[in-house]
Structure formats: structure tokens, C-alpha cells
Design a protein around this motif. Structure first.
Motif, PDB file in Angstrom:
ATOM      1  N   THR A  92      27.114 -20.958 -21.762  1.00 13.23           N
ATOM      2  CA  THR A  92      27.828 -19.878 -22.453  1.00 13.23           C
ATOM      3  C   THR A  92      27.931 -18.647 -21.552  1.00 13.23           C
ATOM      4  N   LEU A  93      28.323 -18.905 -20.315  1.00 15.00           N
ATOM      5  CA  LEU A  93      28.470 -17.835 -19.334  1.00 15.00           C
ATOM      6  C   LEU A  93      29.722 -18.101 -18.511  1.00 15.00           C
ATOM      7  N   SER A  94      30.669 -17.158 -18.517  1.00 13.99           N
ATOM      8  CA  SER A  94      31.899 -17.313 -17.756  1.00 13.99           C
ATOM      9  C   SER A  94      31.926 -16.338 -16.593  1.00 13.99           C
ATOM     10  N   ALA A  95      32.875 -16.539 -15.689  1.00 11.08           N
ATOM     11  CA  ALA A  95      33.034 -15.635 -14.549  1.00 11.08           C
ATOM     12  C   ALA A  95      33.376 -14.228 -15.021  1.00 11.08           C
ATOM     13  N   ASP A  96      34.156 -14.119 -16.098  1.00 16.89           N
ATOM     14  CA  ASP A  96      34.508 -12.796 -16.630  1.00 16.89           C
ATOM     15  C   ASP A  96      33.259 -12.049 -17.087  1.00 16.89           C
ATOM     16  N   GLU A  97      32.320 -12.764 -17.697  1.00 15.20           N
ATOM     17  CA  GLU A  97      31.089 -12.111 -18.149  1.00 15.20           C
ATOM     18  C   GLU A  97      30.227 -11.690 -16.964  1.00 15.20           C
ATOM     19  N   ILE A  98      30.247 -12.477 -15.900  1.00 17.20           N
ATOM     20  CA  ILE A  98      29.542 -12.066 -14.686  1.00 17.20           C
ATOM     21  C   ILE A  98      30.150 -10.780 -14.141  1.00 17.20           C
TER      22      ILE A  98
END
Length: 202
Positions: A92-98
Motif C-alpha cells: 500500500t505504497l506508491s511512488a506518488d506517496e514516496i
């Protein structure tokens, strides 16, 4: 659930606290808001001592955070974002959240590390930009330890102070703990179902 956690803590002692807190930071099955107060209750009941309880919880937190720091440093920003988009549905981790946590880290600098440890949802993620942007390991460990020690002390201390009313408190904490776990599970399922990879990194 409270009986299960306290049973593990009573059987395995400080090792159980450290392990549960490590898992909470790598992939949170049980939030620290449940683990550390129950460990504090156990200390108040005479099974453990409060200071080693806090130390064990903090060591587990730091070990879990160090794992993410190492992973982010090893992969680097571009490869980590690609990994997040490829397998992020289950993390539940995307590049956008990074990118968003990177921005927050840029605004607050290294001092975001201890601050994040009192904010649910950030205490794990903050290790990623710290690893990617080269926060020295010694500095990272010191800042992570300071933030997590304060948070764990508050949680365990609250449990210790309420320990003498354990049976009364447990009547409410048991359902509350189950409610927290159910909420975490439902949120995880929601994130898995609605996960979308970042289009700009595709």
C-alpha cells in the motif's frame, strides 16, 4: 486480543515487546498504541520492569526503522519508486506517496525523523527519505531513538499508571484494541483494492 498480547509478553518477556514493535514498523500487524500500553500493564502487574519495557520497545522500533533506511539507501529513489509501483499494492505504497513524504522531509529536514514517530502512518515512512537522501546512519539512529523513546515512554507509562485498574481498563481496551485492529485491516484491504500505480513513473 489483549490476553493474547499479554500472554506472549509474559511468556517471552522483553524479546516479545521488541519483536512486536519491530513488526509494527516493518509491516504494522498491531499498532504501537496497543502493544506498549499492554506491556506497561504487565510491568505494573510485577511481571516486568518499566524501564526495560520502554528500552525493548524502542530497540524494536529502531530496528524496524533501520530496515527501511537500509532498503531506501540500497535501492535509491528511482528504483524504490519502481519497486513501489510494481509491488506497492501489497505494501500500500506508491511512488506518488514516496514523493509526498519526500516533500515533507524536505520541509522539516532531519528533525522530521523524531517528529514522525508520534504521528501514526508516518513513523515507518519517514525512514524512506532519510535513507534515500543520505542521512548518516548514526544521526538517523540517534534521531529515531529519541523520537521513539519519547512515544514509547508515554504509551508504556500510561499503561503502567493504569495497571492497578487492569481488569476494569481491559474491559474497554479489549474491544478498543479489536476495533483498532479491524480498522487497520479494513483500511489495508481498501488500500489494496484502490491502489493505483503512479502514471508519471510508468
Amino acid at each position: 486480543m489483549t490476553e493474547w498480547i499479554t500472554g506472549i509478553v509474559e511468556k517471552l518477556g522483553y524479546w516479545a515487546i521488541a519483536l512486536l514493535m519491530l513488526l509494527e514498523n516493518v509491516f504494522p500487524p498491531i499498532p504501537s498504541e496497543v502493544i506498549m500500553p499492554l506491556a506497561g500493564y504487565t510491568a505494573a502487574d510485577g511481571g516486568l520492569n518499566l524501564a526495560p519495557v520502554i528500552l525493548s520497545g524502542t530497540l524494536g522500533t529502531v530496528a524496524g526503522a533501520a530496515f527501511w533506511w537500509w532498503l531506501a539507501g540500497k535501492y535509491g529513489e528511482r528504483r524504490l519508486k519502481a519497486l513501489a509501483d510494481r509491488h506497492g499494492r501489497w505494501l500500500t505504497l506508491s511512488a506518488d506517496e514516496i514523493d509526498r513524504i519526500d516533500d515533507w522531509f524536505d520541509r522539516h529536514g532531519s528533525w522530521a525523523i523524531p517528529l514522525a514517530h508520534v504521528v501514526p502512518g508516518l513513523r515507518t515512512l519517514i525512514s524512506i527519505p532519510a535513507g534515500m537522501f543520505g542521512t548518516r546512519f548514526a544521526r538517523f539512529i540517534v534521531l529515531t531513538t529519541s523520537g521513539s523513546a519519547v512515544w514509547n515512554s508515554l504509551l508504556a507509562g500510561a499503561g503502567y499508571l493504569l495497571g492497578k485498574q487492569f481488569s476494569a481498563v481491559d474491559r474497554y481496551l479489549g474491544p478498543a484494541g479489536l476495533g483498532i485492529m479491524a480498522a487497520v485491516l479494513l483500511y489495508y484491504i481498501y488500500r489494496v483494492i484502490t491502489f493505483r500505480p503512479s502514471t508519471k513513473n510508468a
